[in-house]
Write a protein that holds these residues in place. Structure first.
Motif, PDB file in Angstrom:
ATOM      1  N   ILE A  43      97.965  10.605 -68.931  1.00 48.57           N
ATOM      2  CA  ILE A  43      98.263  10.037 -67.660  1.00 48.57           C
ATOM      3  C   ILE A  43      97.409   8.709 -67.385  1.00 48.57           C
ATOM      4  O   ILE A  43      96.232   8.657 -67.614  1.00 48.57           O
ATOM      5  CB  ILE A  43      97.962  11.029 -66.373  1.00 48.57           C
ATOM      6  CG1 ILE A  43      98.645  12.215 -66.773  1.00 48.57           C
ATOM      7  CG2 ILE A  43      98.379  10.303 -65.073  1.00 48.57           C
ATOM      8  CD1 ILE A  43      98.385  13.212 -65.388  1.00 48.57           C
ATOM      9  N   HIS A  44      97.907   7.831 -67.214  1.00 52.56           N
ATOM     10  CA  HIS A  44      97.250   6.505 -66.782  1.00 52.56           C
ATOM     11  C   HIS A  44      97.688   6.051 -65.532  1.00 52.56           C
ATOM     12  O   HIS A  44      98.318   6.892 -65.042  1.00 52.56           O
ATOM     13  CB  HIS A  44      97.691   5.110 -67.947  1.00 52.56           C
ATOM     14  CG  HIS A  44      97.511   5.510 -69.260  1.00 52.56           C
ATOM     15  ND1 HIS A  44      96.126   5.165 -70.050  1.00 52.56           N
ATOM     16  CD2 HIS A  44      98.139   6.209 -70.144  1.00 52.56           C
ATOM     17  CE1 HIS A  44      96.196   5.541 -71.230  1.00 52.56           C
ATOM     18  NE2 HIS A  44      97.255   6.188 -71.644  1.00 52.56           N
ATOM     19  N   SER A  45      97.327   5.006 -64.988  1.00 46.77           N
ATOM     20  CA  SER A  45      97.580   4.325 -63.509  1.00 46.77           C
ATOM     21  C   SER A  45      97.731   3.040 -63.475  1.00 46.77           C
ATOM     22  O   SER A  45      96.724   2.173 -63.915  1.00 46.77           O
ATOM     23  CB  SER A  45      96.659   5.003 -62.469  1.00 46.77           C
ATOM     24  OG  SER A  45      97.457   4.584 -61.299  1.00 46.77           O
ATOM     25  N   GLN A  77      93.474  -2.921 -63.369  1.00 51.21           N
ATOM     26  CA  GLN A  77      92.654  -1.919 -64.377  1.00 51.21           C
ATOM     27  C   GLN A  77      93.413  -0.651 -64.285  1.00 51.21           C
ATOM     28  O   GLN A  77      93.842  -0.172 -63.325  1.00 51.21           O
ATOM     29  CB  GLN A  77      91.275  -1.697 -64.385  1.00 51.21           C
ATOM     30  CG  GLN A  77      90.552  -3.052 -64.602  1.00 51.21           C
ATOM     31  CD  GLN A  77      89.116  -2.946 -64.047  1.00 51.21           C
ATOM     32  OE1 GLN A  77      88.540  -2.697 -62.960  1.00 51.21           O
ATOM     33  NE2 GLN A  77      88.254  -2.965 -65.044  1.00 51.21           N
ATOM     34  N   CYS A  78      93.462  -0.002 -65.428  1.00 43.59           N
ATOM     35  CA  CYS A  78      93.926   1.438 -65.454  1.00 43.59           C
ATOM     36  C   CYS A  78      92.956   2.414 -64.516  1.00 43.59           C
ATOM     37  O   CYS A  78      91.937   2.138 -64.210  1.00 43.59           O
ATOM     38  CB  CYS A  78      93.935   2.022 -66.889  1.00 43.59           C
ATOM     39  SG  CYS A  78      94.421   3.531 -66.872  1.00 43.59           S
ATOM     40  N   SER A  79      93.927   3.047 -63.499  1.00 39.67           N
ATOM     41  CA  SER A  79      92.969   3.597 -62.525  1.00 39.67           C
ATOM     42  C   SER A  79      93.253   5.244 -62.635  1.00 39.67           C
ATOM     43  O   SER A  79      93.062   6.101 -61.608  1.00 39.67           O
ATOM     44  CB  SER A  79      93.566   3.442 -61.085  1.00 39.67           C
ATOM     45  OG  SER A  79      93.468   1.873 -60.919  1.00 39.67           O
ATOM     46  N   GLU A  80      93.371   5.802 -63.836  1.00 42.88           N
ATOM     47  CA  GLU A  80      93.412   7.233 -64.078  1.00 42.88           C
ATOM     48  C   GLU A  80      92.479   7.252 -65.172  1.00 42.88           C
ATOM     49  O   GLU A  80      92.932   6.957 -66.666  1.00 42.88           O
ATOM     50  CB  GLU A  80      94.719   7.645 -64.113  1.00 42.88           C
ATOM     51  CG  GLU A  80      94.693   9.339 -64.317  1.00 42.88           C
ATOM     52  CD  GLU A  80      94.535   9.992 -63.052  1.00 42.88           C
ATOM     53  OE1 GLU A  80      94.889   9.845 -62.054  1.00 42.88           O
ATOM     54  OE2 GLU A  80      93.491  10.778 -63.413  1.00 42.88           O
ATOM     55  N   ILE A  81      91.503   8.083 -65.188  1.00 45.78           N
ATOM     56  CA  ILE A  81      90.643   8.407 -66.429  1.00 45.78           C
ATOM     57  C   ILE A  81      91.380   8.723 -67.544  1.00 45.78           C
ATOM     58  O   ILE A  81      92.204   9.790 -67.392  1.00 45.78           O
ATOM     59  CB  ILE A  81      89.583   9.378 -66.124  1.00 45.78           C
ATOM     60  CG1 ILE A  81      88.698   8.947 -64.790  1.00 45.78           C
ATOM     61  CG2 ILE A  81      88.747   9.674 -67.343  1.00 45.78           C
ATOM     62  CD1 ILE A  81      87.727   7.943 -65.206  1.00 45.78           C
ATOM     63  N   CYS A  82      91.709   7.994 -68.629  1.00 45.08           N
ATOM     64  CA  CYS A  82      92.589   8.434 -69.588  1.00 45.08           C
ATOM     65  C   CYS A  82      91.787   8.464 -71.050  1.00 45.08           C
ATOM     66  O   CYS A  82      92.566   8.434 -72.065  1.00 45.08           O
ATOM     67  CB  CYS A  82      93.564   7.283 -69.879  1.00 45.08           C
ATOM     68  SG  CYS A  82      92.852   5.775 -70.001  1.00 45.08           S
ATOM     69  N   GLY A  83      90.551   8.583 -71.173  1.00 38.66           N
ATOM     70  CA  GLY A  83      90.009   8.568 -72.368  1.00 38.66           C
ATOM     71  C   GLY A  83      88.701   7.740 -72.474  1.00 38.66           C
ATOM     72  O   GLY A  83      88.341   6.956 -71.481  1.00 38.66           O
ATOM     73  N   ASN A 121      88.371   4.511 -73.726  1.00 34.21           N
ATOM     74  CA  ASN A 121      88.552   3.272 -73.185  1.00 34.21           C
ATOM     75  C   ASN A 121      89.244   2.981 -72.311  1.00 34.21           C
ATOM     76  O   ASN A 121      90.040   2.061 -72.152  1.00 34.21           O
ATOM     77  CB  ASN A 121      89.055   2.539 -74.807  1.00 34.21           C
ATOM     78  CG  ASN A 121      88.235   2.313 -75.895  1.00 34.21           C
ATOM     79  OD1 ASN A 121      87.065   2.363 -75.749  1.00 34.21           O
ATOM     80  ND2 ASN A 121      88.870   2.404 -77.040  1.00 34.21           N
ATOM     81  N   HIS A 122      89.390   4.058 -71.384  1.00 30.41           N
ATOM     82  CA  HIS A 122      90.000   3.854 -70.129  1.00 30.41           C
ATOM     83  C   HIS A 122      89.716   2.440 -69.268  1.00 30.41           C
ATOM     84  O   HIS A 122      90.353   2.009 -68.783  1.00 30.41           O
ATOM     85  CB  HIS A 122      89.730   5.084 -69.080  1.00 30.41           C
ATOM     86  CG  HIS A 122      89.916   4.680 -67.725  1.00 30.41           C
ATOM     87  ND1 HIS A 122      90.942   4.665 -67.226  1.00 30.41           N
ATOM     88  CD2 HIS A 122      89.027   4.754 -66.775  1.00 30.41           C
ATOM     89  CE1 HIS A 122      91.025   4.418 -65.846  1.00 30.41           C
ATOM     90  NE2 HIS A 122      89.738   4.506 -65.717  1.00 30.41           N
ATOM     91  N   SER A 123      88.256   2.224 -69.439  1.00 31.98           N
ATOM     92  CA  SER A 123      87.720   1.098 -69.026  1.00 31.98           C
ATOM     93  C   SER A 123      88.419  -0.296 -69.344  1.00 31.98           C
ATOM     94  O   SER A 123      87.914  -1.501 -68.889  1.00 31.98           O
ATOM     95  CB  SER A 123      86.388   0.864 -68.604  1.00 31.98           C
ATOM     96  OG  SER A 123      85.780   2.195 -68.143  1.00 31.98           O
ATOM     97  N   PHE A 124      88.797  -0.209 -70.718  1.00 37.19           N
ATOM     98  CA  PHE A 124      89.112  -1.411 -71.363  1.00 37.19           C
ATOM     99  C   PHE A 124      90.577  -1.604 -71.529  1.00 37.19           C
ATOM    100  O   PHE A 124      90.960  -2.082 -72.705  1.00 37.19           O
ATOM    101  CB  PHE A 124      88.250  -1.590 -72.549  1.00 37.19           C
ATOM    102  CG  PHE A 124      86.841  -1.177 -72.343  1.00 37.19           C
ATOM    103  CD1 PHE A 124      85.821  -1.816 -71.715  1.00 37.19           C
ATOM    104  CD2 PHE A 124      86.365   0.158 -72.880  1.00 37.19           C
ATOM    105  CE1 PHE A 124      84.844  -1.734 -71.709  1.00 37.19           C
ATOM    106  CE2 PHE A 124      84.976   0.578 -72.640  1.00 37.19           C
ATOM    107  CZ  PHE A 124      84.169  -0.582 -72.064  1.00 37.19           C
ATOM    108  N   MET A 125      91.465  -1.445 -70.565  1.00 33.30           N
ATOM    109  CA  MET A 125      92.873  -1.600 -70.750  1.00 33.30           C
ATOM    110  C   MET A 125      93.503  -2.342 -69.470  1.00 33.30           C
ATOM    111  O   MET A 125      94.115  -1.716 -68.595  1.00 33.30           O
ATOM    112  CB  MET A 125      93.666  -0.271 -71.075  1.00 33.30           C
ATOM    113  CG  MET A 125      93.232   0.945 -70.270  1.00 33.30           C
ATOM    114  SD  MET A 125      94.355   2.249 -70.902  1.00 33.30           S
ATOM    115  CE  MET A 125      95.998   1.845 -70.266  1.00 33.30           C
ATOM    116  N   PRO A 126      92.954  -3.412 -69.160  1.00 30.17           N
ATOM    117  CA  PRO A 126      93.265  -4.360 -67.920  1.00 30.17           C
ATOM    118  C   PRO A 126      94.701  -4.604 -68.113  1.00 30.17           C
ATOM    119  O   PRO A 126      95.359  -4.614 -68.923  1.00 30.17           O
ATOM    120  CB  PRO A 126      92.334  -5.535 -67.963  1.00 30.17           C
ATOM    121  CG  PRO A 126      92.163  -5.924 -69.271  1.00 30.17           C
ATOM    122  CD  PRO A 126      92.133  -4.327 -69.977  1.00 30.17           C
TER     123      PRO A 126
END
Ligand code: CU
Length: 227
Positions: A160-162, A195-201, A203-208
């Motif tokens: 899950i991403h957001s 930014q992605c707003s669902e903890i997804c692993g 590199n979650h913080s690095f998929m703008p």
């Protein structure tokens, strides 16, 4: 995008985000009024010289502090429901795009005019230009026209991403095996970051997410020239 010491919402770039900000301000005013009232009552009850050790019940004050909060809640609930249904509405979208979340990047598909699809990766810090925003820029931006109802279908290929763009008031989960949809209307040309707003692993913080909104004629030109 958010800048330093930005403690409030970003300025709105869509009609729905304007409504979200109006609702936030409305609710915050109610919250402040309650805080002041309760604060004043508590302080003036603590710090006075009167003592009543034999008080057991007081029906009238019970009645007042049951009914008044109930009325207050109605004044929050009704605008909240209005906003909820407004955000859910799909208003005859002119363009539909699809966004797929991956670990860890987004990919996009435009299929109603021409079959366009591309991946959108974050630009690493050592490759940034001086006018770029760290951890927010992508190699391929989503190009969209301004003043157009846009529908976005959102899904995921793994976890899950957001998909989120704060200044447009859009946030929608990207679930594997499920197609979510939402819509937005961009008021003006510009770049909108999310930014992605669902903890997804890892590199979650690095998929703008970056949207570049342009005039419709330039958008048509972009579609025509895309190869
Ligand atoms: Cu994520």
């Amino acid at each position: 995008m958010a800048t330093w010491s930005n403690f409030n919402f970003q300025n709105s770039n869509s009609p729905l985000m304007e409504q979200i900000i109006f609702f936030h301000d409305h609710t915050l005013i109610i919250l402040i009024m309650i805080t002041i009232l309760v604060g004043y009552l508590m302080l003036s009850l603590f710090f006075n010289k009167f003592i009543n050790r034999f008080l057991l019940e007081e029906q009238m004050i019970e009645l007042i502090w049951t009914i008044l909060p109930a009325i207050t809640l109605i004044f929050i609930a009704l605008p909240s429901l209005r906003l909820l249904y407004l955000l859910d509405d799909i208003n005859n979208p002119l363009i539909t795009i699809k966004s797929i979340g991956h670990q860890w990047y987004w990919s996009y598909e435009y299929s109603d005019l021409k079959n366009i699809s591309f991946d959108s990766y974050m630009i690493p810090s050592n490759e940034l230009n001086l006018n770029n925003f760290r951890l927010l820029e992508v190699d391929n931006r989503i190009i969209l026209p301004i003043k157009t109802q846009i529908r976005i279908m959102i899904t995921s290929s793994d976890v899950i991403h957001s998909w989120t763009v704060p200044s447009l008031g859009v946030k929608m989960d990207a679930n594997p095996g499920r197609l979510n949809q939402t819509n937005f209307f961009i008021n003006r040309p510009g770049l909108y970051y999310g930014q992605c707003s669902e903890i997804c692993g890892a590199n979650h913080s690095f998929m703008p997410i970056v949207i570049e909104s342009i005039l419709m004629k330039n958008f048509i030109e972009w579609i025509n020239n895309y190869s």
